[in-house]
Design an enzyme around this catalytic site. Structure first.
Site, PDB file in Angstrom:
ATOM      1  CD  GLU A  21      -0.055  -2.228  -4.417  1.00 19.56           C
ATOM      2  OE1 GLU A  21       1.063  -1.814  -4.055  1.00 19.56           O
ATOM      3  OE2 GLU A  21      -0.217  -3.312  -4.987  1.00 19.56           O
ATOM      4  CD  GLU A  62       3.541  -1.968  -8.214  1.00 17.26           C
ATOM      5  OE1 GLU A  62       4.519  -2.649  -7.895  1.00 17.26           O
ATOM      6  OE2 GLU A  62       3.092  -1.046  -7.532  1.00 17.26           O
TER       7      GLU A  62
HETATM    8  C1  BGC Z   1       3.331  -4.292  -4.662  1.00 21.73           C
HETATM    9  C2  BGC Z   1       3.040  -5.012  -3.379  1.00 21.73           C
HETATM   10  C3  BGC Z   1       4.135  -4.696  -2.374  1.00 21.73           C
HETATM   11  C4  BGC Z   1       4.167  -3.205  -2.144  1.00 21.73           C
HETATM   12  C5  BGC Z   1       5.219  -2.775  -1.139  1.00 21.73           C
HETATM   13  C6  BGC Z   1       3.744  -2.873  -4.483  1.00 21.73           C
HETATM   14  O1  BGC Z   1       4.630  -2.522  -5.471  1.00 21.73           O
HETATM   15  O2  BGC Z   1       2.233  -4.384  -5.537  1.00 21.73           O
HETATM   16  O3  BGC Z   1       2.939  -6.371  -3.626  1.00 21.73           O
HETATM   17  O4  BGC Z   1       3.957  -5.380  -1.187  1.00 21.73           O
HETATM   18  O5  BGC Z   1       4.474  -2.572  -3.349  1.00 21.73           O
HETATM   19  O6  BGC Z   1       6.479  -3.125  -1.560  1.00 21.73           O
END
Ligand code: BGC
Length: 432
Positions: free
Chosen positions: A348, A161
């Protein structure tokens, strides 16, 4: 159909490892940043985090127990190179060798993220991502990772990101290194994307690797149908969702919809935009929330502002984000339009709850993600799998330990892990 997708889990170094100066690790910008307690909501830091450094076997075993097949973790640059360049810390190399070998021994695929926001402090002292020299430092770091791990790790994600890393760290100053301003942002964006392009080429020297990037995606809608709000939304969409992928596709920075990118020009050298073109082997889509945007002439550089979810009276998570799992479907479809062949991962996705909140809410969230994934597959979009954010409740950056994204809870006193309802539900789902 959904059974064809591979399921895994994602963690990152700062958020889990702890052992922040053990076995020769150097200090990273997050170690420094979190020392300033006013920057972290609960005045905590990541010096112990979930103690993954010592408990990695237990965590990998838990992932296997749930039925997850991929274990994505990030490497702490300052554990490998305490000063960012120069002498290699063999104990750091050994730690990740142990993680990789353990994953393989229990039948889970290790995936590496090379950079999840924790620059070595010594590089920051020289300007960090603002300084063009970082390109060579990152390239050198990637060579070391390749030479040590590419014989066993096939999937690599370069930068996690870029927009959040530079936006929060170099423009808003709410993440490490706490810098603000358009100049820092413009230089930082160009350098981090170019570094990623260079990193891709370094890794691809090794045959058989799948090398991708992880892109933060936030669904943006205009507040009203007025032309002004629509234009404002388009601008923020270009910033959040296009800026960090289109230069790699050879489309340049999205200057037409986001005029502030003109400011990047002075950091672009001959040949940069050609070198920027990167045919990643896959794209990782990461999405959590939706934002609604309205025109606001008085906001510098953007002329736009977010309308808070509270004002819009929509359900929010403890992060203050509108809960929007439908973003997964939206972005997978949208990215497939850039290139229908490109393998996509939901690299994610997850939802944070607060202490004591019913975990059923998270299950409902994942059910909606799965509905979206089904639609994606029906449309023959090239989605390969889903990685859950995250395994164990961890250090949520400037929010400290308040939001709980884990499918496993952490007892903050003795660091014991306990499967939450979501983990039990997911286990069932993956075994059926
Ligand atoms: C990030 C994580 C973060 C998650 C929740 C993502 O953008 O890669 O490191 O914990 O979002 O905020």
């Amino acid at each position: 159909m959904i059974g064809d997708l591979k399921w895994g889990v994602t963690i990152s170094a700062v958020q889990t490892e702890g052992a922040y100066k053990k076995d020769g690790k150097g200090i990273s910008i997050w170690d420094t940043f979190a020392k300033n307690k006013s920057k972290i909501k609960d005045r905590s830091d990541a010096s112990i985090a979930t103690d993954f450094y010592h408990r990695y076997k237990e965590d990998i075993d838990l992932a296997v127990h749930i039925g997850l097949k991929i274990f994505r973790f990030s490497i702490s640059w300052s554990r490998i190179l305490p000063k960012g360049t120069g002498a290699i810390n063999q104990k750091g190399i050994d730690f990740y060798n142990n993680v990789i070998n353990y994953c393989l021994s229990v039948g889970v695929e290790p995936w590496i993220t090379t950079y999840h926001w924790d620059l070595p402090q010594e590089l920051q002292d020289k300007g960090g991502w603002r300084n063009r020299e970082i390109l060579f430092c990152y390239e050198n770091y990637i060579k070391i990772l390749r030479d040590n791990y590419a014989d066993r790790v096939t999937h690599w994600i370069l930068i996690n990101e870029a927009i959040v890393c530079i936006g929060a760290g170099y423009f808003l100053g709410i993440h490490a290194p706490g810098k603000r301003g358009i100049k820092n942002f413009s230089a930082g964006i160009h350098h981090i994307l170019l570094a990623q392009a260079k990193g891709y080429r370094v890794l691809k020297k090794e045959k058989g690797l799948q090398v991708g990037t992880a892109i933060s995606c936030t669904k943006i809608d205009p507040y009203t149908k007025s032309l002004k709000d629509q234009k404002a939304a388009k601008k923020i969409d270009a910033l959040m969702n296009r800026l960090c992928i289109e230069p790699h596709l050879g489309m340049g920075y999205p200057e037409k919809d986001l005029p502030l990118t003109k400011r990047i020009e002075k950091f672009i050298e001959d040949g940069d935009m050609e070198e920027m073109k990167t045919n990643f082997d896959f794209w990782g889509i990461q999405t959590y929330a939706r934002e609604v945007v309205k025109s606001a002439w008085y906001v510098p550089y953007l002329g736009a502002m977010l309308v808070s979810p509270k004002k819009r009276k929509v359900p929010v998570s403890i992060m203050g984000w509108e809960t929007y799992p439908e973003g997964a479907y939206y972005f997978l479809e949208r990215f497939s339009k850039y290139n229908p062949e490109k393998p996509l991962w939901l690299s994610e996705c997850g939802m944070a709850l607060g202490e004591g909140e019913d975990d059923q809410k998270r299950i409902e969230y994942y059910k909606r993600v799965i509905e979206g994934a089904k639609n994606v597959l029906e449309k023959r979009i090239n989605l390969k799998g889903i990685l859950v954010w995250t395994l164990v409740d961890n250090f949520e950056w400037a929010e400290g330990y308040i939001p709980k994204f884990g499918i496993i809870s952490l007892d903050e006193k003795n660091l014991d892990r306990t499967m939450k309802k979501t983990a039990i539900w997911l286990k069932k789902k993956l075994s059926s």
